[in-house]
Design an enzyme around this catalytic site. Sequence first.
Site: not given
Length: 682
Positions: A307, A377, A380, A395
């Site tokens: 990862d 934030f 959606q 932003k």
Amino acid sequence: MSRKQLALFEPTLVVQALKEAVKKLNPQAQWRNPVMFIVWIGSLLTTCISIAMASGAMPGNALFSAAISGWLWITVLFANFAEALAEGRSKAQANSLKGVKKTAFARKLREPKYGAVADKVPADQLRKGDIVLVEAGDIIPCDGEVIEGGASVDESAITGESAPVIRESGGDFASVTGGTRILSDWLVIECSVNPGETFLDRMIAMVEGAQRRKTPNEIALTILLIALTIVFLLATATLWPFSAWGGNAVSVTVLVALLVCLIPTTIGGLLSAIGVAGMSRMLGANVIATSGRAVEAAGDVDVLLLDKTGTITLGNRQASEFIPAQGVDEKTLADAAQLASLADETPEGRSIVILAKQRFNLRERDVQSLHATFVPFTAQSRMSGINIDNRMIRKGSVDAIRRHVEANGGHFPTDVDQKVDQVARQGATPLVVVEGSRVLGVIALKDIVKGGIKERFAQLRKMGIKTVMITGDNRLTAAAIAAEAGVDDFLAEATPEAKLALIRQYQAEGRLVAMTGDGTNDAPALAQADVAVAMNSGTQAAKEAGNMVDLDSNPTKLIEVVHIGKQMLMTRGSLTTFSIANDVAKYFAIIPAAFAATYPQLNALNIMCLHSPDSAILSAVIFNALIIVFLIPLALKGVSYKPLTASAMLRRNLWIYGLGGLLVPFIGIKVIDLLLTVCSLV
């Protein structure tokens, strides 16, 4: 974090191992190791012959026969001691896990919700599907999934890590392990296992080695050792009629000594210890393997799926650059970006504030004193920002800001599109800043590649191991990070289905694949991989799908797991080479001593100039026993491991253990012969 390492010869473990070595002298225990079983039979036979000689029932040197018999028994004991010491070290490590199982009672809820009526029941009566409530100070009574609540959990008893972790319902952090302690708040847990099947129970049983099954390579090597033993047994048996025909029959004691010295007793006596020690070293790295097969597979791995986040990169993206739109100066962009990030407590948000301060000396401002409203934030909106008076600063991702600008009647500049593409090509993540409907520019969030990781990948490449980076980033970003980190390949925009398909593709090519995972969506790929390291912080499904569990939940540990697996295979191969090479020197010691009286020409083989036939044979038998003891530390710690190509590793081991296996017995047998002669013991 690693567990406290046991001293190689811990006094209490040595005493216990000596007791176990004597117990293992019974035929049932010896039968499991065919090579040492032959030595056991030889010891029994020479003991009977010694007694018969001492009583006058048989002619011969009773003292010499007794000495040979005694050292053969010591050989068996030393082999038993090596295995018992390795098992004892594993059991000592398991005791730390056993100490975790302290909880006596649990609060079983009648309904699956907080506040429901609870019945106090013994913890060992909890069944799969039962619902329990645990609160601050309680020990979690079973493995399970959090279905309600969130709490800080102390997992140090299992992981050795003192820092508490958060466990909460939903997501990939809902799995809890029995025996860990709640530090704050409460959890409603659904038990996922029945009594005796918990993670701790399975790990303790595995670590103690009670159910240890031989691995495929171990079985193959055992078959080789049995074949060699049969060949030497037949060869030794045919020597008696030859010597008898020559008029000077060799005694059975000498033939038994010859057989024991020729068969591969060194690796035969240490083989089990090497396997047990490999799993013990894995636990020392805070990784629990569910079987020796998994440890062995780690040594054969040639593809690593890694990862990106947390393994290759530090995991927290950092703001690295402000790139203004056409007609906007960089300070204006930095000021707006800092304002939009003042209340953003994410690592990315804090890095934007710090970068603006470093570049333009823009000081942090208090959101409350500005009478501003912070816009958090959401999944959606995919944006965050701030409203100050009539200023609306946001932003977010390119697509989200584009929709926001168009919704406010603005136009997304073409030059910003080009800047976004440029940032992505450099391996960074672009965040776009907008005030009202005017796009101010782009913030480059750079994934910081871990220091030294490129060199580690270069070492893996030398060993023939291919590294593949797995990331959800787009192809441009993934390609840039892959190039910077030095991985061989990458899988961008990875989904669980894509990971599973990639593993199957490599396996179809005959490769062995290793990977890490922590989420339920990783379970199919973990189940498919040859070496699957599940994170202890991950879900129950991930831990059940994997064949190893990393108690530290550190994805980078996969590289260390491969190193430990390769070290175990190298140790087994090196000691096998040493053991077989040993036979050459013993051949030069015993053959002339045993048959020179019948065939004087064989004296030419006595290149060590040993004192007498009896001292030569006894010296070889003593060396054969002592070498097992001297090699126990190597079997338990493993041979020195260096990342080399397969051919370079083979050459290195042949020089060290092949040539060493030839020279050491010549020196050792000669020294023992001199000591026996000086002390007038023969």
